[in-house]
Scaffold this active site. Structure first.
Site, mmCIF file in Angstrom:
data_model
loop_
_atom_site.group_PDB
_atom_site.id
_atom_site.type_symbol
_atom_site.label_atom_id
_atom_site.label_comp_id
_atom_site.label_asym_id
_atom_site.label_seq_id
_atom_site.Cartn_x
_atom_site.Cartn_y
_atom_site.Cartn_z
ATOM 1 N N CYS A 1 0.773 -1.197 -0.033
ATOM 2 C CA CYS A 1 0.070 -0.012 -0.037
ATOM 3 C C CYS A 1 0.876 1.237 0.011
ATOM 4 O O CYS A 1 0.636 2.193 -0.841
ATOM 5 C CB CYS A 1 -0.987 0.098 1.097
ATOM 6 S SG CYS A 1 -0.181 -0.037 2.824
ATOM 7 N N HIS B 1 -2.203 1.158 6.879
ATOM 8 C CA HIS B 1 -2.836 0.844 5.595
ATOM 9 C C HIS B 1 -2.857 2.403 4.964
ATOM 10 O O HIS B 1 -3.075 3.401 5.822
ATOM 11 C CB HIS B 1 -4.090 0.262 5.568
ATOM 12 C CG HIS B 1 -4.540 -0.072 3.963
ATOM 13 N ND1 HIS B 1 -3.848 -0.895 2.965
ATOM 14 C CD2 HIS B 1 -5.303 0.300 3.230
ATOM 15 C CE1 HIS B 1 -4.016 -0.801 1.883
ATOM 16 N NE2 HIS B 1 -5.459 -0.162 1.967
ATOM 17 N N HIS C 1 -5.841 1.710 -3.903
ATOM 18 C CA HIS C 1 -4.756 1.169 -2.847
ATOM 19 C C HIS C 1 -4.435 -0.330 -3.300
ATOM 20 O O HIS C 1 -4.898 -0.902 -4.258
ATOM 21 C CB HIS C 1 -5.471 1.096 -1.644
ATOM 22 C CG HIS C 1 -6.684 0.184 -1.507
ATOM 23 N ND1 HIS C 1 -6.903 -0.235 -0.303
ATOM 24 C CD2 HIS C 1 -7.727 0.119 -2.437
ATOM 25 C CE1 HIS C 1 -8.182 -1.061 -0.501
ATOM 26 N NE2 HIS C 1 -8.524 -0.785 -1.616
#
Length: 329
Positions: free
Chosen positions: A234, A280, A292
């Site tokens: 990510c 994240h 993402h």
């Protein structure tokens, strides 16, 4: 002080001077990041040396800090070691970026022998080619080991980021301070200078370019610590998009002082801003959608999802834990 260039298409950067560690779930990898071919790093401790923390390195590993401020350990065989003068010459040359996975060939034709198989984000030197007119569509490039070859012009982009902080990073100095010192400006001038140079000062053009760079990785598999078309995580996705547009942000999925990203209210989020969740990060695309790289079993890679419940791409689990929006503006 010594330096190095990454001399493999993708070089693993470990968070510890060992490749695995024990965890509650069993043995796990210590990978933290990846360096891409032709990118540079500062060598803090040579193979077999003793680090500032008193750790004796294996004879096979070196302690490095990348030009964007990531600290880790790399197998020495995957580095091309050099001194400051040689690296200064390299960085002052005309550098180009592989805008996609591409081969470097011995000849300006598809039948040439492959010298290297590079990933998006690799850095090469563009070399003068007296026979350029006869090689339409091809660029002559130099590899870190001194060999030269040819790459299709369409595979190349300008290198929009500066790697000069590699010379000025040291304990007690933030990354932005190090880069500003190397570039001869103030830290607060770094972002405007990059946008002025590459996007004519247009914030909108920069934001649009961020989204387009991130979308180039759509469908790429999720890889912990990854940062290439072979696999990307990510923060690798978001930091790579920013890097390829000329701005260096913190590599991992959190807001850290000393890099240009700062917190803004959710209602002020615009295309290209960063969305932060626990462990994240995503890149906001506007109209409620974001891109993402997710490790979720259902997708396991780079996808587009939404913050809006009415959108079929809605992911409730992430919306519930969104805790910050980051912007460089």
């Amino acid at each position: 002080m010594k330096f190095a260039m990454f001399a493999r298409p993708v070089v693993t950067i470990y968070d510890l001077p060992e490749t695995t560690r024990e965890s509650d779930a069993g043995v796990v990898s210590t990978i933290g990041d990846e360096g891409l071919y032709g990118q540079v790093c500062q060598v803090r401790t040579e193979p077999g040396g003793v680090t500032a923390d008193g750790i004796t390195l294996p004879e096979t590993m070196a302690e490095v800090v990348t030009f964007y401020g990531y600290h880790g350990y790399v197998f020495a065989s995957e580095l091309y070691f050099c001194g400051e003068k040689e690296l200064q010459g390299y960085l002052s040359a005309e550098l180009v970026l592989a805008g996609r996975a591409t081969d470097v060939l011995t000849l300006p034709k598809v039948q040439g022998v492959r010298l290297a198989e590079l990933e998006r984000g690799a850095v090469l030197r563009r070399l003068p080619d007296p026979e350029a007119e006869a090689h339409t569509g091809w660029a002559k490039v130099g590899l870190v080991d001194g060999r030269s070859g040819y790459v299709r012009d369409v595979a190349l982009e300008p290198v929009r980021f500066s790697m000069t902080a590699v010379f000025t990073q040291e304990a007690g100095r933030t990354f932005d301070e190090a880069l500003a010192k190397a570039e001869g400006c103030k830290p607060e001038e770094l972002v405007p200078r990059a946008i002025d140079r590459w996007f004519g000062g247009s914030e909108e053009a920069f934001r649009n370019a961020l989204a387009e760079q991130a979308k180039k990785y759509l469908g790429t598999e999720y890889r912990w610590g990854g940062k290439s078309g072979r696999g990307i995580d990510c923060s690798g996705l978001v930091s790579s998009a920013y890097m390829q547009c000329g701005v260096l942000i913190y590599r991992d999925a959190k807001l850290v002082e000393g890099w240009p990203m700062h917190k803004i209210p959710l209602e002020q989020a615009k295309r290209g801003d960063a969305l932060y969740f626990p462990g994240h990060i995503a890149l906001y695309l506007g109209e409620g959608r974001y891109i993402h790289s997710t490790g979720a079993a259902a997708s396991g890679g780079v996808v587009i999802n939404s913050l809006e419940p009415s959108d079929p791409l809605y992911r409730e689990d992430l919306v519930k834990c969104l805790y910050a929006v980051g912007s460089i503006f």
